[in-house]
Design a protein around this motif. Structure first.
Motif, PDB file in Angstrom:
ATOM      1  N   ILE A  30       0.947  -1.223   0.088  1.00  6.01           N
ATOM      2  CA  ILE A  30      -0.012  -0.011  -0.045  1.00  6.01           C
ATOM      3  C   ILE A  30       0.802   1.102  -0.125  1.00  6.01           C
ATOM      4  O   ILE A  30       0.612   2.114  -0.562  1.00  6.01           O
ATOM      5  CB  ILE A  30      -1.028   0.136   1.322  1.00  6.01           C
ATOM      6  N   GLY A  31       2.148   1.181   0.895  1.00  2.87           N
ATOM      7  CA  GLY A  31       2.800   2.255   0.623  1.00  2.87           C
ATOM      8  C   GLY A  31       3.416   2.811  -0.637  1.00  2.87           C
ATOM      9  O   GLY A  31       3.844   3.670  -0.877  1.00  2.87           O
ATOM     10  N   LEU A  32       3.670   1.871  -1.556  1.00  2.00           N
ATOM     11  CA  LEU A  32       4.073   1.948  -2.819  1.00  2.00           C
ATOM     12  C   LEU A  32       3.111   2.711  -3.738  1.00  2.00           C
ATOM     13  O   LEU A  32       3.610   3.180  -4.908  1.00  2.00           O
ATOM     14  CB  LEU A  32       4.673   0.667  -3.526  1.00  2.00           C
ATOM     15  N   ILE A  33       1.959   2.574  -3.414  1.00  2.00           N
ATOM     16  CA  ILE A  33       0.810   3.326  -4.146  1.00  2.00           C
ATOM     17  C   ILE A  33       1.317   4.862  -4.199  1.00  2.00           C
ATOM     18  O   ILE A  33       1.035   5.513  -2.979  1.00  2.00           O
ATOM     19  CB  ILE A  33      -0.442   3.127  -3.755  1.00  2.00           C
ATOM     20  N   ALA A  52      -7.305   3.610  -9.490  1.00  2.00           N
ATOM     21  CA  ALA A  52      -8.708   3.680  -9.315  1.00  2.00           C
ATOM     22  C   ALA A  52      -9.229   2.350  -8.469  1.00  2.00           C
ATOM     23  O   ALA A  52      -8.939   1.340  -9.000  1.00  2.00           O
ATOM     24  CB  ALA A  52      -9.250   3.626 -10.799  1.00  2.00           C
ATOM     25  N   LEU A  53      -9.558   2.568  -7.391  1.00  2.00           N
ATOM     26  CA  LEU A  53     -10.116   1.557  -6.645  1.00  2.00           C
ATOM     27  C   LEU A  53     -11.370   1.559  -5.907  1.00  2.00           C
ATOM     28  O   LEU A  53     -11.749   2.759  -5.199  1.00  2.00           O
ATOM     29  CB  LEU A  53      -8.804   1.505  -5.253  1.00  2.00           C
ATOM     30  N   ARG A  54     -12.090   0.766  -6.067  1.00  2.00           N
ATOM     31  CA  ARG A  54     -13.374   0.553  -5.457  1.00  2.00           C
ATOM     32  C   ARG A  54     -13.566  -1.004  -4.738  1.00  2.00           C
ATOM     33  O   ARG A  54     -13.302  -1.784  -5.586  1.00  2.00           O
ATOM     34  CB  ARG A  54     -14.540   0.734  -6.644  1.00  2.00           C
ATOM     35  N   ILE A  90      -4.891   7.904  -0.102  1.00  2.00           N
ATOM     36  CA  ILE A  90      -5.256   7.086  -1.487  1.00  2.00           C
ATOM     37  C   ILE A  90      -6.490   7.158  -1.745  1.00  2.00           C
ATOM     38  O   ILE A  90      -7.585   6.507  -1.165  1.00  2.00           O
ATOM     39  CB  ILE A  90      -4.360   5.747  -1.286  1.00  2.00           C
ATOM     40  N   SER A  91      -6.950   7.726  -2.865  1.00  2.00           N
ATOM     41  CA  SER A  91      -8.222   7.894  -3.317  1.00  2.00           C
ATOM     42  C   SER A  91      -8.730   6.468  -3.524  1.00  2.00           C
ATOM     43  O   SER A  91      -8.428   5.687  -4.171  1.00  2.00           O
ATOM     44  CB  SER A  91      -8.363   8.656  -4.550  1.00  2.00           C
ATOM     45  N   HIS A  92      -9.973   6.325  -3.035  1.00  2.00           N
ATOM     46  CA  HIS A  92     -10.808   5.087  -3.311  1.00  2.00           C
ATOM     47  C   HIS A  92     -12.068   4.881  -3.002  1.00  2.00           C
ATOM     48  O   HIS A  92     -12.563   6.110  -2.084  1.00  2.00           O
ATOM     49  CB  HIS A  92     -10.014   3.633  -2.450  1.00  2.00           C
ATOM     50  N   GLU A  93     -12.903   4.342  -3.349  1.00  2.00           N
ATOM     51  CA  GLU A  93     -14.365   4.078  -2.843  1.00  2.00           C
ATOM     52  C   GLU A  93     -14.721   2.953  -2.105  1.00  2.00           C
ATOM     53  O   GLU A  93     -14.364   1.750  -2.600  1.00  2.00           O
ATOM     54  CB  GLU A  93     -15.369   4.365  -4.005  1.00  2.00           C
ATOM     55  N   TYR A  94     -15.295   3.020  -0.983  1.00  5.70           N
ATOM     56  CA  TYR A  94     -15.272   1.798  -0.154  1.00  5.70           C
ATOM     57  C   TYR A  94     -16.895   1.825   0.388  1.00  5.70           C
ATOM     58  O   TYR A  94     -17.141   3.126   0.908  1.00  5.70           O
ATOM     59  CB  TYR A  94     -14.720   1.630   1.335  1.00  5.70           C
TER      60      TYR A  94
END
Length: 85
Positions: A11-14, A20-22, A47-51
């Motif tokens: 995750i730290g490498l992102i 784009a993550l959902r 980190i932009s995401h939709e949960y």
């Protein structure tokens, strides 16, 4: 969760805004704690995401009810990408 330290490393490498993550999870799903943990890690790293969480378990009925939302989300991303190219 098998190896949170390894997942935290990846995750730290992102790089923010490169992914784009959902994802969503049923509140009675055996994987709910892992999904909540991942969501918290992404929030902490901005980190932009939709949960989303919905009532349900890890079964076909849950997936069938919510998969259309994921398809719409990915379709919108594809449209934005095509218009940017």
């Amino acid at each position: 969760m098998r190896n949170p330290a390894k997942l935290t490393y990846y995750i730290g490498l992102i790089k923010p805004q490169t992914l784009a993550l959902r994802f969503d999870c049923g509140t009675d799903d055996s994987l709910i704690d892992a999904n909540r943990w991942l969501h918290q890690q992404l929030v902490a790293r901005k980190i932009s995401h939709e949960y989303q969480e919905y009532a349900g378990t890890h079964e076909w009925a849950y997936w069938h009810e919510h998969v259309a939302e994921s398809f719409k989300w990915f379709s919108a991303i594809e449209k934005r990408h095509k218009s940017a190219v």
